[in-house]
Write a protein that holds these residues in place. Sequence first.
Motif, mmCIF file in Angstrom:
data_model
loop_
_atom_site.group_PDB
_atom_site.id
_atom_site.type_symbol
_atom_site.label_atom_id
_atom_site.label_comp_id
_atom_site.label_asym_id
_atom_site.label_seq_id
_atom_site.Cartn_x
_atom_site.Cartn_y
_atom_site.Cartn_z
ATOM 1 N N LEU A 159 -9.056 72.351 51.705
ATOM 2 C CA LEU A 159 -9.076 73.113 53.184
ATOM 3 C C LEU A 159 -8.325 74.248 53.016
ATOM 4 C CD1 LEU A 159 -9.416 72.615 55.960
ATOM 5 C CD2 LEU A 159 -7.154 71.553 56.600
ATOM 6 N N LYS A 160 -7.361 74.579 52.620
ATOM 7 C CA LYS A 160 -6.662 76.248 52.438
ATOM 8 C C LYS A 160 -8.383 77.597 51.997
ATOM 9 C CE LYS A 160 -3.406 78.955 51.185
ATOM 10 N NZ LYS A 160 -3.758 80.317 50.192
ATOM 11 N N ALA A 161 -8.928 76.615 50.966
ATOM 12 C CA ALA A 161 -9.986 77.118 50.638
ATOM 13 C C ALA A 161 -10.562 77.579 51.225
ATOM 14 C CB ALA A 161 -10.393 77.124 49.454
ATOM 15 N N GLU A 162 -11.219 76.438 52.191
ATOM 16 C CA GLU A 162 -12.915 76.679 53.267
ATOM 17 C C GLU A 162 -12.222 76.970 53.952
ATOM 18 O OE1 GLU A 162 -15.131 73.002 53.270
ATOM 19 O OE2 GLU A 162 -14.499 72.160 51.375
ATOM 20 N N THR A 163 -10.951 77.282 54.140
ATOM 21 C CA THR A 163 -10.878 77.924 55.409
ATOM 22 C C THR A 163 -11.047 79.696 55.147
ATOM 23 O OG1 THR A 163 -9.482 76.147 56.318
ATOM 24 C CG2 THR A 163 -9.403 78.323 57.492
ATOM 25 N N GLU A 164 -10.560 79.895 54.372
ATOM 26 C CA GLU A 164 -10.373 81.266 53.535
ATOM 27 C C GLU A 164 -11.976 81.803 53.528
ATOM 28 O OE1 GLU A 164 -8.123 80.943 50.393
ATOM 29 O OE2 GLU A 164 -5.903 81.332 51.197
ATOM 30 N N SER A 165 -12.639 80.920 52.920
ATOM 31 C CA SER A 165 -14.584 81.417 52.800
ATOM 32 C C SER A 165 -14.559 81.094 53.740
ATOM 33 C CB SER A 165 -15.132 79.965 51.677
ATOM 34 O OG SER A 165 -16.047 80.179 51.320
ATOM 35 N N TRP A 166 -14.721 80.328 54.802
ATOM 36 C CA TRP A 166 -14.866 80.497 56.154
ATOM 37 C C TRP A 166 -14.476 82.260 57.198
ATOM 38 C CZ3 TRP A 166 -18.730 77.646 58.730
ATOM 39 C CH2 TRP A 166 -18.867 78.299 59.853
ATOM 40 N N ALA A 167 -13.389 81.992 57.212
ATOM 41 C CA ALA A 167 -13.646 83.750 57.838
ATOM 42 C C ALA A 167 -14.093 84.893 56.667
ATOM 43 C CB ALA A 167 -11.480 83.776 57.358
ATOM 44 N N ARG A 168 -14.068 84.460 55.713
ATOM 45 C CA ARG A 168 -15.137 85.292 55.049
ATOM 46 C C ARG A 168 -16.309 85.411 55.442
ATOM 47 N NH1 ARG A 168 -11.862 84.105 50.934
ATOM 48 N NH2 ARG A 168 -13.661 82.794 49.889
ATOM 49 N N ALA A 169 -17.059 84.847 54.650
ATOM 50 C CA ALA A 169 -18.785 84.366 55.959
ATOM 51 C C ALA A 169 -18.445 84.641 57.389
ATOM 52 C CB ALA A 169 -18.896 82.225 55.522
ATOM 53 N N THR A 170 -18.105 84.490 58.025
ATOM 54 C CA THR A 170 -18.005 84.169 59.990
ATOM 55 C C THR A 170 -18.103 86.017 60.043
ATOM 56 O OG1 THR A 170 -15.552 83.948 60.203
ATOM 57 C CG2 THR A 170 -17.492 82.125 60.305
ATOM 58 N N ALA A 171 -16.703 87.101 59.636
ATOM 59 C CA ALA A 171 -16.888 87.983 58.946
ATOM 60 C C ALA A 171 -18.086 88.808 58.952
ATOM 61 C CB ALA A 171 -15.681 88.318 58.609
ATOM 62 N N ILE A 172 -18.810 88.505 57.742
ATOM 63 C CA ILE A 172 -20.376 89.423 57.279
ATOM 64 C C ILE A 172 -21.206 88.950 57.829
ATOM 65 C CG2 ILE A 172 -21.613 88.952 55.216
ATOM 66 C CD1 ILE A 172 -19.327 88.178 53.110
ATOM 67 N N VAL A 173 -21.613 87.974 58.906
ATOM 68 C CA VAL A 173 -22.072 87.404 59.589
ATOM 69 C C VAL A 173 -22.369 88.071 60.607
ATOM 70 C CG1 VAL A 173 -23.781 86.427 61.122
ATOM 71 C CG2 VAL A 173 -23.212 85.402 58.444
ATOM 72 N N SER A 174 -20.590 88.553 61.497
ATOM 73 C CA SER A 174 -20.414 88.955 62.554
ATOM 74 C C SER A 174 -21.220 90.664 62.270
ATOM 75 C CB SER A 174 -19.280 88.884 62.580
ATOM 76 O OG SER A 174 -18.531 87.685 63.027
ATOM 77 N N ARG A 175 -19.923 90.815 61.256
ATOM 78 C CA ARG A 175 -21.098 92.150 60.881
ATOM 79 C C ARG A 175 -22.172 92.628 60.563
ATOM 80 N NH1 ARG A 175 -18.669 92.934 55.672
ATOM 81 N NH2 ARG A 175 -17.245 92.290 56.298
ATOM 82 N N PHE A 176 -23.186 91.736 60.350
ATOM 83 C CA PHE A 176 -24.883 91.708 61.007
ATOM 84 C C PHE A 176 -25.312 91.538 61.905
ATOM 85 C CE2 PHE A 176 -24.738 91.666 56.069
ATOM 86 C CZ PHE A 176 -25.838 92.557 55.675
ATOM 87 N N VAL A 177 -24.453 90.991 62.735
ATOM 88 C CA VAL A 177 -24.945 90.821 63.953
ATOM 89 C C VAL A 177 -24.482 92.401 64.869
ATOM 90 C CG1 VAL A 177 -24.200 89.390 66.134
ATOM 91 C CG2 VAL A 177 -24.504 87.644 64.405
ATOM 92 N N ARG A 178 -23.493 91.768 64.886
ATOM 93 C CA ARG A 178 -22.614 93.638 65.153
ATOM 94 C C ARG A 178 -23.414 95.231 65.183
ATOM 95 N NH1 ARG A 178 -17.783 92.854 63.347
ATOM 96 N NH2 ARG A 178 -18.723 94.992 61.757
ATOM 97 N N ASP A 179 -23.524 95.246 64.067
ATOM 98 C CA ASP A 179 -23.764 96.579 63.402
ATOM 99 C C ASP A 179 -25.815 96.876 63.050
ATOM 100 O OD1 ASP A 179 -21.582 96.976 62.955
ATOM 101 O OD2 ASP A 179 -21.824 96.659 61.164
ATOM 102 N N LEU A 180 -26.835 94.985 63.865
ATOM 103 C CA LEU A 180 -27.860 95.777 63.271
ATOM 104 C C LEU A 180 -28.223 95.044 65.044
ATOM 105 C CD1 LEU A 180 -28.804 93.850 59.967
ATOM 106 C CD2 LEU A 180 -28.709 96.391 60.581
ATOM 107 N N SER A 181 -27.564 94.889 65.436
ATOM 108 C CA SER A 181 -28.440 94.442 67.104
ATOM 109 C C SER A 181 -28.941 96.133 67.697
ATOM 110 C CB SER A 181 -27.308 94.395 68.178
ATOM 111 O OG SER A 181 -26.773 93.117 67.679
#
Length: 105
Positions: A83-105
């Motif tokens: 759970l700890k590993a998956e939570t950290e992985s999820w946080a990294r993945a969502t940060a990357i996707v958020s960056r794309f959504v925010r910066d490429l809009s």
Amino acid sequence: MAYGTLSLLILKTLDAMGPLHGYALARRIEQISDDQLSLNQGTLYPALRKLEQMRWVAAKWGESDTGRKAKFYSITRTGRTQLKAETESWARATAIVSRFVRDLS
């Protein structure tokens, strides 16, 4: 919903709530999602079996609130590590996707 996402939701819910039977687990996930997610038996139980095989959850027969026999699932020590590993992985993945959504809009 992707398997990894569902496993994260299951592990997090069991970690927060303690042991739950499948129906209660599904309802709790739906409740937390404000009914945006709907889990059916064909989705939930195969995921629980897989998590049990991986030893991330343990299952034990017990009695539900209605007096019916039910399998109760709980997170294991290995599951908490995952759970700890998956939570950290999820946080990294969502940060990357958020960056794309925010910066490429």
